[in-house]
Design a protein around this motif. Structure first.
Motif, mmCIF file in Angstrom:
data_model
loop_
_atom_site.group_PDB
_atom_site.id
_atom_site.type_symbol
_atom_site.label_atom_id
_atom_site.label_comp_id
_atom_site.label_asym_id
_atom_site.label_seq_id
_atom_site.Cartn_x
_atom_site.Cartn_y
_atom_site.Cartn_z
ATOM 1 N N TYR A 1 0.810 -1.219 0.000
ATOM 2 C CA TYR A 1 0.000 0.000 0.000
ATOM 3 C C TYR A 1 0.839 1.262 0.000
ATOM 4 O O TYR A 1 0.306 2.359 0.131
ATOM 5 C CB TYR A 1 -0.917 -0.005 1.232
ATOM 6 N N ARG A 2 2.157 1.120 -0.128
ATOM 7 C CA ARG A 2 3.034 2.278 -0.140
ATOM 8 C C ARG A 2 3.907 2.203 -1.394
ATOM 9 O O ARG A 2 4.453 1.158 -1.718
ATOM 10 C CB ARG A 2 3.926 2.258 1.119
ATOM 11 N N ASP A 3 4.039 3.322 -2.087
ATOM 12 C CA ASP A 3 4.818 3.366 -3.325
ATOM 13 C C ASP A 3 4.292 2.354 -4.336
ATOM 14 O O ASP A 3 5.061 1.754 -5.101
ATOM 15 C CB ASP A 3 6.307 3.104 -3.040
ATOM 16 N N ASN A 4 3.009 2.155 -4.315
ATOM 17 C CA ASN A 4 2.313 1.302 -5.275
ATOM 18 C C ASN A 4 1.465 2.242 -6.123
ATOM 19 O O ASN A 4 0.632 2.974 -5.589
ATOM 20 C CB ASN A 4 1.441 0.298 -4.503
ATOM 21 N N PRO A 5 1.675 2.277 -7.440
ATOM 22 C CA PRO A 5 0.999 3.299 -8.257
ATOM 23 C C PRO A 5 -0.520 3.263 -8.166
ATOM 24 O O PRO A 5 -1.168 4.308 -8.194
ATOM 25 C CB PRO A 5 1.487 3.013 -9.687
ATOM 26 N N VAL A 6 -1.103 2.070 -8.033
ATOM 27 C CA VAL A 6 -2.561 1.987 -7.918
ATOM 28 C C VAL A 6 -3.018 2.494 -6.558
ATOM 29 O O VAL A 6 -3.904 3.342 -6.448
ATOM 30 C CB VAL A 6 -3.054 0.544 -8.159
ATOM 31 N N LEU B 1 -2.550 6.253 -6.257
ATOM 32 C CA LEU B 1 -3.551 7.011 -7.003
ATOM 33 C C LEU B 1 -4.827 7.169 -6.187
ATOM 34 O O LEU B 1 -5.372 8.272 -6.040
ATOM 35 C CB LEU B 1 -3.855 6.304 -8.330
ATOM 36 N N PHE B 2 -5.309 6.061 -5.621
ATOM 37 C CA PHE B 2 -6.563 6.110 -4.889
ATOM 38 C C PHE B 2 -6.414 6.808 -3.539
ATOM 39 O O PHE B 2 -7.311 7.545 -3.114
ATOM 40 C CB PHE B 2 -7.129 4.697 -4.721
ATOM 41 N N ASN B 3 -5.281 6.622 -2.869
ATOM 42 C CA ASN B 3 -5.068 7.313 -1.602
ATOM 43 C C ASN B 3 -4.955 8.821 -1.793
ATOM 44 O O ASN B 3 -5.483 9.603 -0.999
ATOM 45 C CB ASN B 3 -3.804 6.780 -0.910
ATOM 46 N N GLU B 4 -4.276 9.230 -2.858
ATOM 47 C CA GLU B 4 -4.153 10.665 -3.137
ATOM 48 C C GLU B 4 -5.501 11.272 -3.482
ATOM 49 O O GLU B 4 -5.833 12.388 -3.039
ATOM 50 C CB GLU B 4 -3.152 10.888 -4.276
ATOM 51 N N ALA B 5 -6.295 10.548 -4.266
ATOM 52 C CA ALA B 5 -7.625 11.048 -4.629
ATOM 53 C C ALA B 5 -8.504 11.163 -3.391
ATOM 54 O O ALA B 5 -9.239 12.141 -3.217
ATOM 55 C CB ALA B 5 -8.269 10.133 -5.660
ATOM 56 N N LEU B 6 -8.434 10.160 -2.513
ATOM 57 C CA LEU B 6 -9.230 10.193 -1.291
ATOM 58 C C LEU B 6 -8.843 11.401 -0.440
ATOM 59 O O LEU B 6 -9.717 12.123 0.075
ATOM 60 C CB LEU B 6 -9.035 8.897 -0.510
ATOM 61 N N ALA B 7 -7.546 11.648 -0.308
ATOM 62 C CA ALA B 7 -7.083 12.788 0.490
ATOM 63 C C ALA B 7 -7.543 14.103 -0.124
ATOM 64 O O ALA B 7 -7.970 15.026 0.595
ATOM 65 C CB ALA B 7 -5.558 12.757 0.611
ATOM 66 N N GLU B 8 -7.490 14.215 -1.452
ATOM 67 C CA GLU B 8 -7.922 15.441 -2.121
ATOM 68 C C GLU B 8 -9.405 15.702 -1.896
ATOM 69 O O GLU B 8 -9.819 16.835 -1.613
ATOM 70 C CB GLU B 8 -7.628 15.356 -3.619
ATOM 71 N N VAL B 9 -10.216 14.656 -2.027
ATOM 72 C CA VAL B 9 -11.657 14.824 -1.825
ATOM 73 C C VAL B 9 -11.941 15.183 -0.372
ATOM 74 O O VAL B 9 -12.777 16.051 -0.077
ATOM 75 C CB VAL B 9 -12.419 13.544 -2.230
ATOM 76 N N ILE C 1 -11.943 3.438 9.603
ATOM 77 C CA ILE C 1 -12.290 2.067 9.960
ATOM 78 C C ILE C 1 -11.260 1.109 9.363
ATOM 79 O O ILE C 1 -10.889 1.234 8.195
ATOM 80 C CB ILE C 1 -13.687 1.701 9.436
ATOM 81 N N GLY C 2 -10.803 0.145 10.153
ATOM 82 C CA GLY C 2 -9.873 -0.858 9.634
ATOM 83 C C GLY C 2 -8.630 -0.240 9.038
ATOM 84 O O GLY C 2 -8.193 -0.618 7.953
ATOM 85 N N ALA C 3 -8.034 0.691 9.768
ATOM 86 C CA ALA C 3 -6.926 1.478 9.212
ATOM 87 C C ALA C 3 -5.651 0.662 9.017
ATOM 88 O O ALA C 3 -4.770 1.054 8.243
ATOM 89 C CB ALA C 3 -6.639 2.673 10.111
ATOM 90 N N GLY C 4 -5.516 -0.459 9.721
ATOM 91 C CA GLY C 4 -4.430 -1.404 9.458
ATOM 92 C C GLY C 4 -3.040 -0.814 9.547
ATOM 93 O O GLY C 4 -2.645 -0.223 10.553
ATOM 94 N N THR C 5 -2.289 -0.967 8.478
ATOM 95 C CA THR C 5 -0.898 -0.508 8.463
ATOM 96 C C THR C 5 -0.766 0.994 8.242
ATOM 97 O O THR C 5 0.342 1.522 8.229
ATOM 98 C CB THR C 5 -0.098 -1.240 7.363
ATOM 99 N N GLY C 6 -1.892 1.688 8.045
ATOM 100 C CA GLY C 6 -1.858 3.141 7.898
ATOM 101 C C GLY C 6 -1.520 3.618 6.505
ATOM 102 O O GLY C 6 -1.110 4.767 6.323
ATOM 103 N N GLY C 7 -1.717 2.767 5.505
ATOM 104 C CA GLY C 7 -1.403 3.161 4.137
ATOM 105 C C GLY C 7 -2.198 4.365 3.664
ATOM 106 O O GLY C 7 -1.665 5.253 3.000
ATOM 107 N N THR C 8 -3.478 4.412 4.001
ATOM 108 C CA THR C 8 -4.310 5.575 3.662
ATOM 109 C C THR C 8 -4.107 6.692 4.678
ATOM 110 O O THR C 8 -4.056 7.872 4.325
ATOM 111 C CB THR C 8 -5.795 5.162 3.621
ATOM 112 N N THR C 9 -3.966 6.323 5.925
ATOM 113 C CA THR C 9 -3.829 7.293 7.014
ATOM 114 C C THR C 9 -2.680 8.260 6.770
ATOM 115 O O THR C 9 -2.821 9.479 6.961
ATOM 116 C CB THR C 9 -3.555 6.555 8.350
ATOM 117 N N SER C 10 -1.547 7.728 6.352
ATOM 118 C CA SER C 10 -0.338 8.533 6.209
ATOM 119 C C SER C 10 -0.545 9.725 5.282
ATOM 120 O O SER C 10 -0.282 10.876 5.653
ATOM 121 C CB SER C 10 0.799 7.645 5.694
ATOM 122 N N GLY C 11 -1.033 9.455 4.075
ATOM 123 C CA GLY C 11 -1.238 10.544 3.116
ATOM 124 C C GLY C 11 -2.352 11.486 3.533
ATOM 125 O O GLY C 11 -2.268 12.705 3.319
#
Length: 245
Positions: A45-50, A53-61, A83-93
């Protein structure tokens, strides 16, 4: 090289462990998280182009929604539940995007089923962020029973977690119960299956928890975009949108 890719490293480890997993002499969680380490999975979930892309879009919205709320209500203090933040891949950005607005963030509640993830998140994200908190939360159970403030969050964020539940309709009702009036649920979800996910995350019991197979992509816990839209509307979510359609 191909072998240096995070997804290939994870896949190689999982394939090597299949005999032990089938014999019951090893656990899938120990394969994906050796000695409790999250590095193998976090790398997906880090330095993965897919994922990026989705994490950046989520943060922008999320930032756009917060800015719009503050413009209308300058004194508003935003509460966010992940919810279910796990390793923080979305959280970080998302936290990085929110740092410039930290004065208007009343709470960022990082939740997961695993206390190990919470401890790691506290070490990683708490410094400099007084609104950051953690809590165990099972989205398959009513939030009020778990100390979650019902009807009080402006944003509820969930990345690739809601599909790993037994009843997607009940899960969506529990997520919606956390929202305040005009709050928003932001989902980032797989919408299909692949051999990679089947042979990695598919080794985990949670991948096969679903009991509502008629709503899922065949042989997978994923929901198609059309099914997501239909189920969201039927559970009372207004105007589902797909920013990266």
């Amino acid at each position: 090289t191909l072998g240096d890719r995070p997804d290939m490293r994870l896949l190689d480890r999982c394939l090597s462990a299949v005999p032990e997993l089938l014999q019951g002499t090893s656990r899938a969680t120990d394969v994906l998280f050796p000695e409790g380490a999250t590095d193998l999975v976090e790398a997906i979930y880090r330095d993965n182009p897919v994922a990026d892309l989705f994490n950046e879009a989520l943060a922008e919205v999320a930032v756009d929604l917060i800015d719009a709320r503050i413009e209308k209500m300058p004194d508003a203090r935003i509460r966010i539940l992940e919810i279910g933040a796990g390793t923080g891949g979305t959280t970080s950005g998302l936290l990085r995007a929110l740092d410039a607005r930290r004065d208007c963030i009343a709470e960022y509640l990082f939740t997961d089923l695993s206390r190990a993830f919470l401890l790691t998140a506290e070490e990683r994200f708490v410094p400099g962020r007084p609104a950051f908190r953690t809590r165990i939360f099972d989205v398959e159970r009513p939030p009020g029973e778990q100390g979650i403030d019902v009807g009080s969050y402006d944003l509820v964020v969930a990345t690739n977690v809601l599909h790993a539940t037994a009843d997607i309709r009940a899960t969506l009702r529990n997520a919606k119960a956390c929202l305040r009036r005009n709050g928003v649920v932001m989902l980032s979800e797989i919408t299909g299956t692949s051999l990679f996910t089947h042979l990695t995350f598919g080794l985990l019991d949670g991948w096969w928890r679903y009991r509502d197979g008629g709503l899922r992509v065949s042989g997978s816990p994923a929901l198609s975009p059309d099914t997501w839209q239909r189920v969201l509307i039927s559970e009372g979510y207004r105007s589902p949108a797909f920013p990266l359609a």
